[in-house]
Design a protein around this motif. Structure first.
Motif, PDB file in Angstrom:
ATOM      1  N   TYR A   1      -3.835  13.148   6.087  1.00  0.00           N
ATOM      2  CA  TYR A   1      -3.890  11.797   6.481  1.00  0.00           C
ATOM      3  C   TYR A   1      -3.417  11.364   7.731  1.00  0.00           C
ATOM      4  O   TYR A   1      -2.014  12.126   7.936  1.00  0.00           O
TER       5      TYR A   1
ATOM      6  N   ASN B   1      -7.016  14.597   0.773  1.00  0.00           N
ATOM      7  CA  ASN B   1      -8.079  13.670   1.410  1.00  0.00           C
ATOM      8  C   ASN B   1      -7.504  14.671   2.748  1.00  0.00           C
ATOM      9  O   ASN B   1      -6.764  14.661   3.484  1.00  0.00           O
TER      10      ASN B   1
ATOM     11  N   GLY C   1       0.761  -1.239   0.139  1.00  0.00           N
ATOM     12  CA  GLY C   1      -0.269  -0.002  -0.035  1.00  0.00           C
ATOM     13  C   GLY C   1       0.526   1.089  -0.317  1.00  0.00           C
ATOM     14  O   GLY C   1       2.285   1.247  -0.205  1.00  0.00           O
ATOM     15  N   ALA C   2       0.434   2.467  -0.009  1.00  0.00           N
ATOM     16  CA  ALA C   2       0.863   3.789  -0.206  1.00  0.00           C
ATOM     17  C   ALA C   2       1.621   4.370   1.422  1.00  0.00           C
ATOM     18  O   ALA C   2       2.484   4.479   1.953  1.00  0.00           O
ATOM     19  N   THR C   3       0.546   3.590   2.202  1.00  0.00           N
ATOM     20  CA  THR C   3       0.893   3.793   3.707  1.00  0.00           C
ATOM     21  C   THR C   3       2.835   3.285   3.885  1.00  0.00           C
ATOM     22  O   THR C   3       3.321   3.691   4.206  1.00  0.00           O
TER      23      THR C   3
ATOM     24  N   ASN D   1      -0.551  16.376  -1.143  1.00  0.00           N
ATOM     25  CA  ASN D   1      -1.158  14.895  -0.729  1.00  0.00           C
ATOM     26  C   ASN D   1      -2.488  15.712  -2.360  1.00  0.00           C
ATOM     27  O   ASN D   1      -3.409  16.921  -1.755  1.00  0.00           O
TER      28      ASN D   1
ATOM     29  N   VAL E   1      -2.262   9.003  -3.603  1.00  0.00           N
ATOM     30  CA  VAL E   1      -3.392   7.654  -4.018  1.00  0.00           C
ATOM     31  C   VAL E   1      -4.398   8.250  -4.881  1.00  0.00           C
ATOM     32  O   VAL E   1      -4.658   7.047  -5.445  1.00  0.00           O
ATOM     33  N   TYR E   2      -5.263   9.051  -4.924  1.00  0.00           N
ATOM     34  CA  TYR E   2      -6.352   9.531  -5.718  1.00  0.00           C
ATOM     35  C   TYR E   2      -6.216   9.878  -7.030  1.00  0.00           C
ATOM     36  O   TYR E   2      -6.750  10.482  -7.286  1.00  0.00           O
TER      37      TYR E   2
ATOM     38  N   ILE F   1       5.354   5.065   1.931  1.00  0.00           N
ATOM     39  CA  ILE F   1       4.874   6.608   3.232  1.00  0.00           C
ATOM     40  C   ILE F   1       6.318   6.146   3.890  1.00  0.00           C
ATOM     41  O   ILE F   1       7.290   6.807   4.403  1.00  0.00           O
TER      42      ILE F   1
ATOM     43  N   ASP G   1       1.529  12.088  -2.072  1.00  0.00           N
ATOM     44  CA  ASP G   1       0.956  11.072  -1.374  1.00  0.00           C
ATOM     45  C   ASP G   1       0.092  11.403  -3.173  1.00  0.00           C
ATOM     46  O   ASP G   1      -0.546  12.721  -2.643  1.00  0.00           O
TER      47      ASP G   1
ATOM     48  N   LYS H   1      -4.583  -4.104   0.471  1.00  0.00           N
ATOM     49  CA  LYS H   1      -2.624  -3.385   0.378  1.00  0.00           C
ATOM     50  C   LYS H   1      -1.887  -3.525  -0.243  1.00  0.00           C
ATOM     51  O   LYS H   1      -0.405  -4.693  -0.021  1.00  0.00           O
TER      52      LYS H   1
ATOM     53  N   LYS I   1      -6.575   1.875  -3.014  1.00  0.00           N
ATOM     54  CA  LYS I   1      -7.300   2.581  -4.447  1.00  0.00           C
ATOM     55  C   LYS I   1      -8.232   2.896  -5.612  1.00  0.00           C
ATOM     56  O   LYS I   1      -9.673   3.032  -5.601  1.00  0.00           O
TER      57      LYS I   1
ATOM     58  N   SER J   1      -1.292   4.281  -4.915  1.00  0.00           N
ATOM     59  CA  SER J   1      -2.355   2.832  -3.911  1.00  0.00           C
ATOM     60  C   SER J   1      -3.350   1.836  -5.115  1.00  0.00           C
ATOM     61  O   SER J   1      -4.179   2.699  -6.246  1.00  0.00           O
TER      62      SER J   1
HETATM   63  C1  PLP Z   1      -4.424  10.527   1.490  1.00  0.00           C
HETATM   64  C2  PLP Z   1      -4.067   8.971   1.313  1.00  0.00           C
HETATM   65  N1  PLP Z   1      -2.724   8.879   1.784  1.00  0.00           N
HETATM   66  C3  PLP Z   1      -2.740   7.153   1.974  1.00  0.00           C
HETATM   67  C4  PLP Z   1      -3.475   6.010   2.106  1.00  0.00           C
HETATM   68  C5  PLP Z   1      -2.503   4.651   2.329  1.00  0.00           C
HETATM   69  O1  PLP Z   1      -3.113   4.106   1.410  1.00  0.00           O
HETATM   70  P1  PLP Z   1      -2.988   2.410   1.334  1.00  0.00           P
HETATM   71  O2  PLP Z   1      -4.707   1.939   1.601  1.00  0.00           O
HETATM   72  O3  PLP Z   1      -2.548   1.729   0.287  1.00  0.00           O
HETATM   73  O4  PLP Z   1      -1.605   1.860   2.306  1.00  0.00           O
HETATM   74  C6  PLP Z   1      -4.753   6.536   1.984  1.00  0.00           C
HETATM   75  C7  PLP Z   1      -5.899   5.542   2.540  1.00  0.00           C
HETATM   76  O5  PLP Z   1      -7.636   6.364   3.176  1.00  0.00           O
HETATM   77  C8  PLP Z   1      -5.284   7.814   1.614  1.00  0.00           C
HETATM   78  O6  PLP Z   1      -6.809   8.741   2.462  1.00  0.00           O
END
Ligand code: PLP
Length: 385
Positions: free
Chosen positions: A125, A174, A99-101, A170, A204-205, A104, A202, A244, A236, A233
């Protein structure tokens, strides 16, 4: 064992239960329609699911290469080059992540040390700040303006110093649903030019943008791309947040440091899913049609609540919509959010906890990545409120 002694030295003393857990628990208790957390309540494309099954049945069930399956990294590289005109070498500039988490967390861990400053734009976020803190860094905040969530570039400029090791952006954003414009990105590029700061973007969207707007990835801007980690991600993009899986793209010198951390934190990522995604991404419609798909959901939701007392500016991207409730009440967002769940059985996210000093913008965040009937039920509640 003296637990009190150990935990009194918590590495994250300020981290409490997140608003997502608090709201989610309350929503379940009251059997509320849940538009709080950011995930779809509909299934992914059956084609993608069967590609994963195929990959498993074909025996791709052992470790993938450390940076990711090369076939997937190649198709990611082509995607970025086609969309943003910047080529990342799949060999040494793209890594597949949990995942992006994880992308990051790994980028922050690879570069942030004791006393390093990281600019974080609020509302943010919630995974950025703990990662900075765990590495001994210091978050320096820039607060977006309310109610339009534009960035105050003069404030941003004041916060940059020779201690600024990293800046996190970002876009699409979000929770506000705002996107950074080309002018914003050019301004950022200008301000970062004289510095040695890394940009963590970031994105992800990236494939959820409305009304014909463009996603201005940091990879589109030469001087930004040179200093950027782009985090993305698949969860998403393909309605599979539970998988993930995402990726990170950066110049080779930065990626080399990133991989030093990545290989000892996770080493590699789910192999059959990577194989499936490599095939699935070859059909560009699978991600290019996402804008329309979510724009229809956004428009359905917003048309439905036109008759309500909530006010809104349509979200420009992401699958979130902020609703302004100042025509209804001036109470704080946490109290209204709770009342909506307990008395009306609808869950949303109060966004004050993502602002500096919990600034109350009188906004609630609603996730419209939901089935039609879920959105219809939510609309009914919002209109009768
Ligand atoms: C802005 C932002 N960055 C990162 C993430 C995390 O993405 P992932 O689920 O791929 O780890 C989210 C998930 O809600 C998000 O909204």
């Amino acid at each position: 064992m003296n637990y009190a002694l150990l935990t009194s030295k918590s590495k994250l003393p300020d981290v409490k239960t997140t608003i997502f857990t608090t709201v989610g628990t309350l929503a379940r208790k009251h059997n509320a329609i849940d538009l709080s957390q950011g995930f779809p309540n509909f299934d992914a494309d059956p084609k993608l699911l069967s590609l994963v099954t195929d990959a498993m049945e074909s025996g791709h069930n052992q470790y993938a290469p450390m940076p990711g399956y090369l076939g997937l990294r190649e198709v990611i590289s082509e995607k970025i080059e086609t969309l943003h005109n910047h080529r990342y070498n799949p060999e040494n500039e793209i890594t597949v992540t949990v995942g992006a988490t994880q992308a990051i967390y790994t980028a922050i861990t690879a570069f942030i040390g004791l006393g390093d400053e990281v600019i974080v734009i609020k509302p943010a976020y919630d995974c950025y700040e703990p990662a900075i803190a765990l590495n001994g860094g210091k978050a320096i905040y820039v607060q977006l303006n309310a109610p339009d969530y534009t960035i105050d570039w003069s404030d941003f400029k004041e916060k940059i110093s020779n201690r600024t090791k990293m800046v996190i952006i970002n876009t699409p954003h979000n929770p506000s649903g705002k996107i950074l414009s080309k002018q914003d990105m050019l301004m950022l590029q200008e301000l970062l030019k004289p510095t040695n700061s890394i940009l963590l973007s970031d994105e992800v969207y990236e494939h959820i943008i409305f009304d014909g707007e463009t996603h201005h990835s940091a990879s589109r801007f030469k001087d930004l791309a040179e200093r950027s980690f782009i985090c993305a991600s698949f969860g998403k993009t393909f309605h599979v947040t539970g998988w993930k899986i995402g990726y990170c793209a950066a110049p080779a010198e930065l990626m080399n440091e990133f991989r030093k951390v990545h290989q000892f934190a996770v080493f590699c990522v789910d192999h059959p899913v990577q194989r499936a995604l490599a095939m699935y991404l070859k059909n560009t419609a699978h991600y290019l049609e996402l804008n329309n798909f979510y724009q229809q959901k956004r428009d359905f939701f917003l048309n439905g609540i036109k008759a309500s007392r909530f006010k809104f500016t349509p979200s420009q991207g992401t699958y979130f919509q902020l609703l302004d409730y100042t025509d209804i009440t001036m109470e704080n967002d946490e109290s209204l959010g709770k009342r909506l769940i307990v008395d009306h059985r609808l869950a949303s996210i109060p966004i004050s906890s993502f602002n500096i000093k919990n600034r109350n913008d009188h906004m609630l965040r609603f996730c419209f990545a939901k089935k039609q009937d879920t959105l219809e039920k939510a609309i009914e509640i919002l209109c009768s409120f």
